[in-house]
Design an enzyme around this catalytic site. Sequence first.
Site, PDB file in Angstrom:
ATOM      1  CE1 TYR A  52     -38.915 -59.467 -96.721  1.00  0.00           C
ATOM      2  CE2 TYR A  52     -37.168 -60.490 -95.451  1.00  0.00           C
ATOM      3  CZ  TYR A  52     -38.364 -60.582 -96.116  1.00  0.00           C
ATOM      4  OH  TYR A  52     -39.019 -61.788 -96.163  1.00  0.00           O
ATOM      5  CE  LYS A  81     -36.947 -64.735 -98.273  1.00  0.00           C
ATOM      6  NZ  LYS A  81     -36.824 -63.722 -97.231  1.00  0.00           N
TER       7      LYS A  81
HETATM    8  N1  LIG Z   1     -40.712 -65.328 -98.221  1.00  0.00           N
HETATM    9  C1  LIG Z   1     -41.652 -64.499 -97.875  1.00  0.00           C
HETATM   10  O1  LIG Z   1     -42.493 -64.097 -98.687  1.00  0.00           O
HETATM   11  C2  LIG Z   1     -41.735 -64.055 -96.440  1.00  0.00           C
HETATM   12  C3  LIG Z   1     -42.924 -63.442 -95.960  1.00  0.00           C
HETATM   13  C4  LIG Z   1     -42.957 -63.072 -94.614  1.00  0.00           C
HETATM   14  C5  LIG Z   1     -41.856 -63.294 -93.804  1.00  0.00           C
HETATM   15  N2  LIG Z   1     -40.712 -63.857 -94.290  1.00  0.00           N
HETATM   16  C6  LIG Z   1     -39.499 -64.079 -93.449  1.00  0.00           C
HETATM   17  O2  LIG Z   1     -39.888 -64.780 -92.263  1.00  0.00           O
HETATM   18  C7  LIG Z   1     -39.539 -64.023 -91.104  1.00  0.00           C
HETATM   19  C8  LIG Z   1     -40.490 -64.307 -89.947  1.00  0.00           C
HETATM   20  O3  LIG Z   1     -41.833 -64.067 -90.287  1.00  0.00           O
HETATM   21  P1  LIG Z   1     -42.651 -62.774 -89.796  1.00  0.00           P
HETATM   22  O4  LIG Z   1     -41.724 -61.651 -89.533  1.00  0.00           O
HETATM   23  O5  LIG Z   1     -43.732 -62.579 -90.817  1.00  0.00           O
HETATM   24  O6  LIG Z   1     -43.410 -63.246 -88.477  1.00  0.00           O
HETATM   25  P2  LIG Z   1     -43.052 -63.937 -87.074  1.00  0.00           P
HETATM   26  O7  LIG Z   1     -41.616 -64.243 -87.000  1.00  0.00           O
HETATM   27  O8  LIG Z   1     -44.054 -65.021 -86.889  1.00  0.00           O
HETATM   28  O9  LIG Z   1     -43.455 -62.776 -86.046  1.00  0.00           O
HETATM   29  C9  LIG Z   1     -42.694 -61.617 -85.878  1.00  0.00           C
HETATM   30  C10 LIG Z   1     -43.414 -60.777 -84.827  1.00  0.00           C
HETATM   31  O10 LIG Z   1     -43.471 -61.497 -83.592  1.00  0.00           O
HETATM   32  C11 LIG Z   1     -42.907 -60.750 -82.526  1.00  0.00           C
HETATM   33  N3  LIG Z   1     -42.184 -61.730 -81.680  1.00  0.00           N
HETATM   34  C12 LIG Z   1     -41.010 -62.350 -81.969  1.00  0.00           C
HETATM   35  N4  LIG Z   1     -40.681 -63.225 -81.007  1.00  0.00           N
HETATM   36  C13 LIG Z   1     -41.668 -63.179 -80.081  1.00  0.00           C
HETATM   37  C14 LIG Z   1     -41.884 -63.859 -78.868  1.00  0.00           C
HETATM   38  N5  LIG Z   1     -41.017 -64.765 -78.413  1.00  0.00           N
HETATM   39  N6  LIG Z   1     -43.005 -63.558 -78.155  1.00  0.00           N
HETATM   40  C15 LIG Z   1     -43.891 -62.642 -78.608  1.00  0.00           C
HETATM   41  N7  LIG Z   1     -43.745 -61.969 -79.785  1.00  0.00           N
HETATM   42  C16 LIG Z   1     -42.632 -62.234 -80.503  1.00  0.00           C
HETATM   43  C17 LIG Z   1     -42.007 -59.715 -83.196  1.00  0.00           C
HETATM   44  O11 LIG Z   1     -41.936 -58.544 -82.411  1.00  0.00           O
HETATM   45  P3  LIG Z   1     -40.548 -57.740 -82.125  1.00  0.00           P
HETATM   46  O12 LIG Z   1     -39.741 -57.727 -83.358  1.00  0.00           O
HETATM   47  O13 LIG Z   1     -41.089 -56.390 -81.745  1.00  0.00           O
HETATM   48  O14 LIG Z   1     -39.888 -58.450 -80.981  1.00  0.00           O
HETATM   49  C18 LIG Z   1     -42.741 -59.461 -84.506  1.00  0.00           C
HETATM   50  O15 LIG Z   1     -43.764 -58.508 -84.321  1.00  0.00           O
HETATM   51  C19 LIG Z   1     -39.569 -62.579 -91.637  1.00  0.00           C
HETATM   52  O16 LIG Z   1     -38.992 -61.651 -90.774  1.00  0.00           O
HETATM   53  C20 LIG Z   1     -38.864 -62.760 -92.962  1.00  0.00           C
HETATM   54  O17 LIG Z   1     -37.466 -62.884 -92.765  1.00  0.00           O
HETATM   55  C21 LIG Z   1     -40.658 -64.254 -95.598  1.00  0.00           C
END
Ligand SMILES: NC(=O)c1ccc[n+]([C@@H]2O[C@H](COP(=O)([O-])OP(=O)(O)OC[C@H]3O[C@@H](n4cnc5c(N)ncnc54)[C@H](OP(=O)(O)O)[C@@H]3O)[C@@H](O)[C@H]2O)c1
Length: 325
Positions: A52, A81
């Site tokens: 990241y 990770k």
């Molecule tokens: N292990 C892996 O391979 C892997 C893969 C993917 C993700 N991850 C981890 O999981 C975390 C979360 O997953 P993700 O980032 O893929 O997706 P997520 O948390 O489902 O979605 C993040 C998105 O949602 C928006 N958001 C956040 N809260 C909101 C709300 N209350 N209402 C409306 N929109 C909202 C954010 O916008 P803003 O930021 O603009 O507010 C961002 O664009 C990652 O950040 C990472 O740490 C791990």
Amino acid sequence: MVNVTFKKMPEGQKMPAIGLGTWMSTNEEELVSALDAALEAGYRHIDTAAVYFNEALIGKVLNKWLSSGKIKREELFVTTKLPIAGMHPDRVELFIKQSLEDLQLDYLDLYLIHFPVGTNYVGSVVTPPDQIQVETNDHLEIWKKMEEQVDAGRTKAIGLSNFNQRQIERILENCRIPPVCLQVELHASLQQKELVEFCHKNNLIVVAYSPLGNPGYNKFLESVGQDGKELPNNLQNPIVQNIAKKHNKSPGQILLRFLIEKNIVPIPKSVTPKRIEENLNVFDFSLDEEDLEQLEGLEKGEEARICDFKFFPPLRESPEFPFPL
Ligand SMILES: NC(=O)c1ccc[n+]([C@@H]2O[C@H](COP(=O)([O-])OP(=O)(O)OC[C@H]3O[C@@H](n4cnc5c(N)ncnc54)[C@H](OP(=O)(O)O)[C@@H]3O)[C@@H](O)[C@H]2O)c1
């Protein structure tokens, strides 16, 4: 401050039942204000990864909070990770030491293998596309090196991410220190019921990534020169919106509460202070049976997978690629 619940881990540590995701948070001003807002609101669980490219920034903020005495190290739960380029027995120690240095920490709370397929290492965290070669190294050999990091005190616990059931079983059957956690994509449209049941039966905490259905994913695809894809759009789903109205909560809070009620730990990412606070406020209400039934009905299975790693085509050539192609 919000009263967050905890998941007990085998060695007595406790994982806060919600964490802050940080993927795609690399802008310094944005990330610093997001982390400050999160820590102020009561988040103590932070999820990052070497790939990241934000561990050093996170380290700076954590150090500020720890050295001011506003929080104690033992109150924090930090996960990072092992990158795909680190999937070799000779590189686990190298990468965990680098992460610790960047995060300015003496130990991690949880160190995960990020993905069950590895690549060659040419000196950078991500191997450039024109030099990439998929490497197949035995997961058991890498797991032994993960166990050694616990022995050396560099991490309190170790776990897996993006592994499928067969791959987890093989580790469980052959390990000295079992994985405490599986971090996988999990949201209302991809509930992974069988995998969750298997993990819970085997004492693995399930951590849900993309718990809101990552509405920002297409920005990422654009940044790596790929076309956008259709996303589940759970936040706009009328069923989710109706349940939100009924409880006087936001659609995001309903999606997160749904996972918490399934004994799953969501790690929503946001850099927007208002959303960061909102996403944590999910411990003061519950969903009833009718809500749960309706949310369960949003399941779409594999077709709803967002983070399919197709943006990294060579990985799919490996027999260890974990998802149905
Ligand atoms: N292990 C892996 O391979 C892997 C893969 C993917 C993700 N991850 C981890 O999981 C975390 C979360 O997953 P993700 O980032 O893929 O997706 P997520 O948390 O489902 O979605 C993040 C998105 O949602 C928006 N958001 C956040 N809260 C909101 C709300 N209350 N209402 C409306 N929109 C909202 C954010 O916008 P803003 O930021 O603009 O507010 C961002 O664009 C990652 O950040 C990472 O740490 C791990």
